[in-house]
Write an enzyme that holds these catalytic residues in place. Structure first.
Site, short mmCIF file in Angstrom:
data_model
loop_
_atom_site.label_atom_id
_atom_site.label_comp_id
_atom_site.label_asym_id
_atom_site.label_seq_id
_atom_site.Cartn_x
_atom_site.Cartn_y
_atom_site.Cartn_z
N LYS A 25 -2.16 53.27 47.56
CA LYS A 25 -1.10 54.13 47.04
C LYS A 25 -1.51 55.58 47.27
CE LYS A 25 1.41 55.41 42.88
NZ LYS A 25 1.77 55.04 41.50
N LYS A 84 2.05 52.11 49.80
CA LYS A 84 3.11 52.94 49.23
C LYS A 84 2.81 54.41 49.48
CE LYS A 84 4.82 54.18 44.74
NZ LYS A 84 4.42 54.29 43.38
C1 PBG Z 1 3.71 54.77 38.38
C2 PBG Z 1 4.51 54.67 39.62
C3 PBG Z 1 5.05 55.68 40.42
C4 PBG Z 1 5.83 55.04 41.38
C5 PBG Z 1 5.68 53.67 41.18
N1 PBG Z 1 4.85 53.46 40.11
C6 PBG Z 1 5.00 57.15 40.31
C7 PBG Z 1 3.77 57.90 40.52
O1 PBG Z 1 2.73 57.41 40.94
O2 PBG Z 1 3.82 59.09 40.18
C8 PBG Z 1 6.66 55.73 42.42
C9 PBG Z 1 7.83 54.96 42.92
C10 PBG Z 1 8.86 55.75 43.63
O3 PBG Z 1 8.70 56.94 43.94
O4 PBG Z 1 9.91 55.16 43.92
N2 PBG Z 1 2.48 55.38 38.50
#
Ligand code: PBG
Length: 336
Positions: free
Chosen positions: A209, A262
């Protein structure tokens, strides 16, 4: 003035002696679909839902047209409608009534996510329920874990993530999906699930991520923007790919069943390498900013939304994603 040079006339022959004519396989839709290499299927799509308090709440997110904050009853309806469109899987995010320093409403058995899991289980029996596991929606400071000053503490945060994941499993989640990027959380969650008798509850880890600006609209939807600083101390540097493979390797070693990359489109190379190297069920998250870009351009009449949507999702699948988490899940499924 020098006269223009005379261009010699092309010879009248039009038949080239070609052995290969790739266009033969593009001649009709019947042929194109026969040789198509990537087949997008609604089975592969997961729809994110933002669950909030109340009843009958269906509040559109300003930066994400077509995406709503939904109370539990509405989340059930949305899941049933997604199932009718062919999308069996949802991933739940929570908007709690109250937040504190440690994010304790994240493991409250009566909070929106836990209530939604039970309600979906009861009312939409065919649905597969994934839950996002991270504290940023639950902490008063919007950070993904416990703080010491401005530092996010790893190991104490993992304890709380374990409590959160367990509460989702108890409520009936099929898969918990840790998105926090703390070290060691997959192993800790796996052990706790097994010890508590949830050996069949799966883990889809957000393994690679990235610290991405494409999460902006999500933070509007979930009210989870950090009150100071950013997420660079735990989310990955967009410049790195070897590191992504190490993260995936660790999560698999710790017991992840599905690994996720992601965002999706800016990281197609990462998806491809993860799938190629490990050959495990691989997910990609087409995130909020990726969705918002297409929606905004479509609303302006600058892009053909259906075509860019299907092209985008196809490219994510072609890169190697078996599973795609996308706000477009229902719209795409209706076209497939
Ligand atoms: C929680 C999380 C996030 C997303 C998914 N789980 C936000 C972040 O890391 O700030 C982002 C998903 C999206 O942008 O559609 N931490």
């Amino acid at each position: 003035m020098t006269p223009e040079p005379v261009v010699p006339q092309a010879p009248p022959t039009t038949r080239l002696a070609l052995t290969h004519r790739p266009r033969r396989l593009r001649r009709t839709e019947a042929i194109r679909s026969l040789v198509r290499e990537t087949r997008l299927s609604a089975d592969a799509l997961v729809l994110p839902l933002f669950v909030c308090e109340g009843r009958g709440v269906r509040r559109e997110v300003a930066s994400m047209p077509g995406v709503f904050n939904l109370s539990v009853d509405e989340a059930v309806k949305e899941t049933a409608a997604a199932n009718a469109d062919g999308v069996r899987s949802v991933i739940l995010f929570g908007l709690p009534a109250s937040k504190d320093e440690s994010g304790s409403s994240a493991w409250d058995s009566d909070a929106p996510v836990q209530s939604a899991i039970r309600a979906i289980r009861r009312e939409v029996p065919g649905a597969l329920v994934f839950t996002d596991v991270c504290l940023c929606e639950y902490t008063s400071h919007g950070h993904c874990g416990l703080l010491d000053g401005e530092t996010i503490l790893n190991d104490p945060t993992v304890n709380n993530l374990v409590r959160m994941a367990l509460s989702h499993a108890v409520a009936g989640a099929d898969f918990v999906a840790p998105s926090d990027m703390m070290d060691g959380r997959v192993g800790a969650i796996r052990r706790a699930l097994d010890d508590a008798g949830f050996a069949d509850t799966g883990i889809m880890s957000y393994a690679a991520k990235y610290c991405s600006a494409f999460y902006g609209p999500f933070r509007d939807a979930a009210g989870s923007a950090p009150s100071f600083g950013d997420r660079r101390s735990h989310q990955m540097d967009p410049a790195n790919v070897d590191e992504a493979l190490r993260e995936v390797e660790l999560d698999l070693a710790e017991g992840a069943d599905i690994v996720m990359v992601k965002p999706a489109v800016p990281y197609l190379d990462v998806i491809a390498k993860v799938k190629e190297r490990f050959g495990r069920p691989t997910a990609a998250y087409h995130v909020s900013g990726e969705y918002a870009m297409l929606k905004a351009a479509a609303a302006n009449g600058w892009l053909d939304e259906r075509r860019v949507m299907l092209e985008t999702l196809t490219s994510i699948a072609r890169a190697g994603a078996d599973i795609i988490v996308t706000y477009y899940a229902r719209e795409a499924a209706r076209l497939l």
